[in-house]
Design a protein around this motif. Structure first.
Motif, PDB file in Angstrom:
ATOM      1  N   TRP A 289      -4.843  -4.678  -3.954  1.00  0.00           N
ATOM      2  CA  TRP A 289      -4.905  -4.945  -2.522  1.00  0.00           C
ATOM      3  C   TRP A 289      -5.892  -6.087  -2.294  1.00  0.00           C
ATOM      4  CZ3 TRP A 289      -1.497  -2.095   0.336  1.00  0.00           C
ATOM      5  CH2 TRP A 289      -0.988  -0.952  -0.260  1.00  0.00           C
ATOM      6  N   ILE A 290      -5.367  -7.296  -2.129  1.00  0.00           N
ATOM      7  CA  ILE A 290      -6.197  -8.480  -1.925  1.00  0.00           C
ATOM      8  C   ILE A 290      -5.844  -9.043  -0.547  1.00  0.00           C
ATOM      9  CG2 ILE A 290      -7.059 -10.587  -3.041  1.00  0.00           C
ATOM     10  CD1 ILE A 290      -5.741  -9.711  -5.611  1.00  0.00           C
ATOM     11  N   SER A 291      -5.940  -8.203   0.458  1.00  0.00           N
ATOM     12  CA  SER A 291      -5.530  -8.555   1.819  1.00  0.00           C
ATOM     13  C   SER A 291      -6.720  -9.066   2.623  1.00  0.00           C
ATOM     14  CB  SER A 291      -4.931  -7.335   2.521  1.00  0.00           C
ATOM     15  OG  SER A 291      -3.859  -6.788   1.764  1.00  0.00           O
ATOM     16  N   TRP A 292      -6.430  -9.961   3.560  1.00  0.00           N
ATOM     17  CA  TRP A 292      -7.439 -10.510   4.454  1.00  0.00           C
ATOM     18  C   TRP A 292      -8.583 -11.173   3.678  1.00  0.00           C
ATOM     19  CZ3 TRP A 292      -6.026 -10.350   9.526  1.00  0.00           C
ATOM     20  CH2 TRP A 292      -5.062  -9.405   9.889  1.00  0.00           C
ATOM     21  N   ALA A 293      -8.305 -11.613   2.491  1.00  0.00           N
ATOM     22  CA  ALA A 293      -9.324 -12.263   1.662  1.00  0.00           C
ATOM     23  C   ALA A 293      -9.313 -13.777   1.908  1.00  0.00           C
ATOM     24  CB  ALA A 293      -9.089 -11.956   0.188  1.00  0.00           C
ATOM     25  N   VAL A 316       1.418  -5.552  -5.110  1.00  0.00           N
ATOM     26  CA  VAL A 316       0.264  -6.385  -4.815  1.00  0.00           C
ATOM     27  C   VAL A 316       0.404  -6.920  -3.392  1.00  0.00           C
ATOM     28  CG1 VAL A 316       1.377  -8.398  -5.889  1.00  0.00           C
ATOM     29  CG2 VAL A 316      -1.082  -8.424  -5.463  1.00  0.00           C
ATOM     30  N   SER A 317      -0.699  -6.903  -2.653  1.00  0.00           N
ATOM     31  CA  SER A 317      -0.683  -7.381  -1.277  1.00  0.00           C
ATOM     32  C   SER A 317      -1.674  -8.530  -1.110  1.00  0.00           C
ATOM     33  CB  SER A 317      -1.051  -6.244  -0.310  1.00  0.00           C
ATOM     34  OG  SER A 317      -1.151  -6.742   1.014  1.00  0.00           O
ATOM     35  N   PHE A 318      -1.150  -9.675  -0.643  1.00  0.00           N
ATOM     36  CA  PHE A 318      -1.975 -10.815  -0.239  1.00  0.00           C
ATOM     37  C   PHE A 318      -1.837 -11.018   1.270  1.00  0.00           C
ATOM     38  CE2 PHE A 318      -1.174 -11.849  -4.750  1.00  0.00           C
ATOM     39  CZ  PHE A 318      -2.477 -12.081  -5.179  1.00  0.00           C
ATOM     40  N   GLN A 319      -1.637  -9.947   1.977  1.00  0.00           N
ATOM     41  CA  GLN A 319      -1.394 -10.014   3.413  1.00  0.00           C
ATOM     42  C   GLN A 319      -2.578 -10.664   4.131  1.00  0.00           C
ATOM     43  OE1 GLN A 319      -0.833  -6.201   5.196  1.00  0.00           O
ATOM     44  NE2 GLN A 319       0.258  -7.013   6.970  1.00  0.00           N
ATOM     45  N   HIS A 320      -2.258 -11.698   4.927  1.00  0.00           N
ATOM     46  CA  HIS A 320      -3.258 -12.407   5.738  1.00  0.00           C
ATOM     47  C   HIS A 320      -4.393 -13.002   4.896  1.00  0.00           C
ATOM     48  CE1 HIS A 320      -1.482 -11.300   9.575  1.00  0.00           C
ATOM     49  NE2 HIS A 320      -1.358 -10.055   9.123  1.00  0.00           N
ATOM     50  N   ILE A 333       3.335 -13.341 -13.001  1.00  0.00           N
ATOM     51  CA  ILE A 333       4.458 -12.403 -13.101  1.00  0.00           C
ATOM     52  C   ILE A 333       4.269 -11.292 -12.072  1.00  0.00           C
ATOM     53  CG2 ILE A 333       5.687 -10.789 -14.589  1.00  0.00           C
ATOM     54  CD1 ILE A 333       4.736 -12.404 -16.986  1.00  0.00           C
ATOM     55  N   PHE A 334       5.266 -11.134 -11.204  1.00  0.00           N
ATOM     56  CA  PHE A 334       5.281 -10.051 -10.220  1.00  0.00           C
ATOM     57  C   PHE A 334       6.332  -9.041 -10.663  1.00  0.00           C
ATOM     58  CE2 PHE A 334       3.822 -13.829  -7.914  1.00  0.00           C
ATOM     59  CZ  PHE A 334       2.653 -13.358  -7.345  1.00  0.00           C
ATOM     60  N   SER A 335       5.891  -7.868 -11.079  1.00  0.00           N
ATOM     61  CA  SER A 335       6.818  -6.871 -11.614  1.00  0.00           C
ATOM     62  C   SER A 335       7.295  -5.882 -10.569  1.00  0.00           C
ATOM     63  CB  SER A 335       6.159  -6.102 -12.769  1.00  0.00           C
ATOM     64  OG  SER A 335       5.757  -6.986 -13.786  1.00  0.00           O
ATOM     65  N   ALA A 336       6.646  -5.835  -9.411  1.00  0.00           N
ATOM     66  CA  ALA A 336       7.020  -4.856  -8.377  1.00  0.00           C
ATOM     67  C   ALA A 336       6.928  -5.530  -7.010  1.00  0.00           C
ATOM     68  CB  ALA A 336       6.126  -3.629  -8.468  1.00  0.00           C
ATOM     69  N   GLY A 337       6.724  -4.737  -5.974  1.00  0.00           N
ATOM     70  CA  GLY A 337       6.702  -5.270  -4.622  1.00  0.00           C
ATOM     71  C   GLY A 337       5.531  -6.207  -4.364  1.00  0.00           C
ATOM     72  N   VAL A 338       5.753  -7.194  -3.469  1.00  0.00           N
ATOM     73  CA  VAL A 338       4.745  -8.189  -3.133  1.00  0.00           C
ATOM     74  C   VAL A 338       4.744  -8.371  -1.617  1.00  0.00           C
ATOM     75  CG1 VAL A 338       3.919 -10.535  -3.539  1.00  0.00           C
ATOM     76  CG2 VAL A 338       5.207  -9.344  -5.326  1.00  0.00           C
ATOM     77  N   ASN A 339       3.554  -8.561  -1.049  1.00  0.00           N
ATOM     78  CA  ASN A 339       3.448  -8.803   0.384  1.00  0.00           C
ATOM     79  C   ASN A 339       2.551 -10.013   0.641  1.00  0.00           C
ATOM     80  OD1 ASN A 339       3.250  -8.773   3.144  1.00  0.00           O
ATOM     81  ND2 ASN A 339       2.563  -6.652   3.315  1.00  0.00           N
ATOM     82  N   ALA A 364      12.336  -4.943  -5.355  1.00  0.00           N
ATOM     83  CA  ALA A 364      11.238  -3.973  -5.248  1.00  0.00           C
ATOM     84  C   ALA A 364      10.755  -3.871  -3.815  1.00  0.00           C
ATOM     85  CB  ALA A 364      10.090  -4.386  -6.166  1.00  0.00           C
ATOM     86  N   ARG A 365      10.322  -2.685  -3.448  1.00  0.00           N
ATOM     87  CA  ARG A 365       9.887  -2.448  -2.078  1.00  0.00           C
ATOM     88  C   ARG A 365       8.417  -2.024  -2.072  1.00  0.00           C
ATOM     89  NH1 ARG A 365      14.555  -2.482   0.839  1.00  0.00           N
ATOM     90  NH2 ARG A 365      13.534  -1.734   2.751  1.00  0.00           N
ATOM     91  N   SER A 366       7.804  -2.271  -0.961  1.00  0.00           N
ATOM     92  CA  SER A 366       6.393  -1.975  -0.797  1.00  0.00           C
ATOM     93  C   SER A 366       6.170  -0.480  -0.628  1.00  0.00           C
ATOM     94  CB  SER A 366       5.849  -2.719   0.428  1.00  0.00           C
ATOM     95  OG  SER A 366       4.609  -2.177   0.817  1.00  0.00           O
ATOM     96  N   PRO A 367       5.061   0.050  -1.170  1.00  0.00           N
ATOM     97  CA  PRO A 367       4.746   1.464  -0.932  1.00  0.00           C
ATOM     98  C   PRO A 367       4.130   1.692   0.436  1.00  0.00           C
ATOM     99  CG  PRO A 367       3.047   0.470  -2.268  1.00  0.00           C
ATOM    100  CD  PRO A 367       4.102  -0.591  -2.069  1.00  0.00           C
ATOM    101  N   GLU A 368       3.954   0.620   1.208  1.00  0.00           N
ATOM    102  CA  GLU A 368       3.364   0.756   2.531  1.00  0.00           C
ATOM    103  C   GLU A 368       4.344   1.466   3.465  1.00  0.00           C
ATOM    104  OE1 GLU A 368       2.598  -3.481   2.978  1.00  0.00           O
ATOM    105  OE2 GLU A 368       0.447  -3.035   3.052  1.00  0.00           O
ATOM    106  N   VAL A 369       3.899   1.695   4.698  1.00  0.00           N
ATOM    107  CA  VAL A 369       4.728   2.388   5.684  1.00  0.00           C
ATOM    108  C   VAL A 369       6.035   1.628   5.881  1.00  0.00           C
ATOM    109  CG1 VAL A 369       4.870   3.156   8.062  1.00  0.00           C
ATOM    110  CG2 VAL A 369       2.692   3.294   6.836  1.00  0.00           C
ATOM    111  N   GLY A 370       7.113   2.327   5.762  1.00  0.00           N
ATOM    112  CA  GLY A 370       8.414   1.708   5.957  1.00  0.00           C
ATOM    113  C   GLY A 370       9.065   1.220   4.692  1.00  0.00           C
ATOM    114  N   SER A 371       8.330   1.203   3.585  1.00  0.00           N
ATOM    115  CA  SER A 371       8.884   0.738   2.302  1.00  0.00           C
ATOM    116  C   SER A 371       9.619  -0.592   2.475  1.00  0.00           C
ATOM    117  CB  SER A 371       9.814   1.799   1.702  1.00  0.00           C
ATOM    118  OG  SER A 371       9.102   2.985   1.436  1.00  0.00           O
ATOM    119  N   ALA A 372       8.908  -1.555   3.049  1.00  0.00           N
ATOM    120  CA  ALA A 372       9.519  -2.857   3.317  1.00  0.00           C
ATOM    121  C   ALA A 372       9.767  -3.615   2.027  1.00  0.00           C
ATOM    122  CB  ALA A 372       8.607  -3.667   4.231  1.00  0.00           C
TER     123      ALA A 372
END
Length: 415
Positions: A289-293, A316-320, A333-339, A364-372
């Motif tokens: 979780w590397i969000s808002w960094a 892995v999340s790079f959100q915002h 290499i991204f093996s699963a969900g990415v945001n 791949a889908r995100s484990p976050e709410v909604g499995s986006a």
């Protein structure tokens, strides 16, 4: 071990002590029996002198045999009692030695606990000292305590990371005014010294998490590092292994190195990397979780001739997150969900390297709410190649379009 417990070691019925009156009674019985036997045999022998002599001999022989048997029984009993006494003495000695060992072990354990407590107290006092040299001594005392006592290593690391999470002095080294650089005041000297102390604390952690360390030097017990809110300088965990790293809200100044770093989970929300950050060869087994960094000095997640690209085996999340120029994901290499939703890139296609990032699971889908589904940076898309691999590529942007004036206009894909 009590005497009763010692006695329970003996098997078989308990023998009572034979009193001297009992022995006298036995002798009287033997004598009386011998006399009665003699009278009976003399009566059978009649008046014949030869037969009468044989009768007397026979009676005395029987009496002597009975007496000898009694003597043998008494001797055997005495020998048995002596054996019991010897065994009892050995058991008592063993019990005494066992008690002494337990007392010695308890004493040593108490002494060790007191010694460790004294070391903790002394080290804590040293870490709170106003003198940098004393604080350094406290850090190295804690390291020695952890090295010699594996059971205390988690506590030692917690103390050191807690120190790193403490706020810095308010003065800042190298502050400038309208008249030029600030003079070398006592506050700035204190800051310089504190930075060196923190670098030593950081190095102690890295020295005992490295995968290339010998068995005795690597602290296998450490599976969690919490540096949330810490102010770190020229930080490095290259070639280190840790279960979980938490640096939420931390500030990294100078060069930050995570080359060939391995961890299960990483939490870096609202983290600021003021200098260059190098993640080449890093492997994230679990969520990252590397969000808002903020990567203000650029970041390298790419592969090259020296390192493999960063590998994100789970979500892995790079959100915002905001990336400065010279950020490079080529070969990652991204093996699963990415945001990447809301992610900002200060550079353009010539200074931001997102192309050639490998996407192993485009669905791949995100484990976050909604499995986006995965969300990629604006202006980038996935493209399959002839070898079946899927890569991230940038869409072609029409010339004359300002990247800050609005969304890019797609006009095909870059080769």
């Amino acid at each position: 071990m009590s005497d009763r417990h010692v006695e329970s070691k003996f098997e078989g019925p308990k023998f009572r002590i034979i009193s001297w009156p009992a022995v006298a009674v036995a002798l009287v019985i033997i004598a009386g029996g011998t006399a009665a036997l003699m009278v009976w045999l003399l009566g059978i022998a009649g008046a014949d002198p030869g037969r009468r002599l044989d009768a007397v001999k026979t009676a005395f022989t029987v009496g002597l045999a009975a007496g000898g048997t009694l003597a043998l029984l008494l001797a055997a009993r005495r020998q048995w009692l002596q054996e019991r006494e010897r065994i009892h003495a050995e058991l008592v000695a063993a019990d005494t030695a066992d008690r002494a060992e337990r007392v010695a072990a308890a004493t040593e354990r108490d002494a060790t606990e007191r010694r460790m407590t004294e070391l903790y107290v002394k080290a804590s006092d040293q870490l709170g000292s106003e003198k940098a040299a004393v604080r350094l001594a406290g850090l190295f005392a804690l390291e020695r305590l952890g090295q010699n006592n594996p059971g205390q290593r988690k506590v030692v690391v917690k103390v050191i990371t807690s120190y790193l999470r403490m706020p810095l002095p308010r003065a800042r080294v190298g502050e400038k005014s309208d008249d030029g650089p600030a003079p070398e005041t006592a506050d700035s000297v204190e800051m310089i010294q504190e930075v060196e102390v923190r670098k030593a604390a950081q190095q102690i952690i890295a020295d005992h998490l490295g995968s290339d360390r010998v068995e005795d030097a690597r602290w296998q017990e450490i599976d969690f590092i919490d540096l949330s809110g810490a102010h770190l300088f020229d930080f490095s965990l290259s070639d280190c292994h840790v279960g979980s790293l938490q640096v939420n809200g931390a500030v990294f100044e100078g060069e930050t190195l995570f080359r060939n770093f391995h961890c299960t989970r990483m939490f870096a929300a609202s983290t600021v990397f003021k200098g260059f950050a190098d993640f080449r060869g890093a492997v994230f087994e679990g969520h990252a979780w590397i969000s808002w960094a903020k990567f203000e000095g650029g970041a390298m997640f790419n592969s090259d001739d020296f390192f493999a690209g960063s590998q994100f085996k789970n979500f892995v999340s790079f959100q915002h997150t905001r990336f400065a120029e010279q950020t490079n994901f080529s070969g990652a290499i991204f093996s699963a969900g990415v945001n990447f939703s809301g992610a900002e890139f200060d550079g353009d296609r010539r200074t931001i390297g997102l192309g050639d990032a490998v996407v192993e699971d485009p669905d791949a889908r995100s484990p976050e709410v909604g499995s986006a589904p995965s969300i990629w940076p604006e202006g980038w898309t996935l493209k399959s190649r002839s070898d079946g691999s899927v890569h991230l590529i940038q869409k072609r942007i029409r010339a004359g379009r300002n990247r800050n004036s609005g969304p890019p206009e797609s006009a095909g894909e870059l080769p």
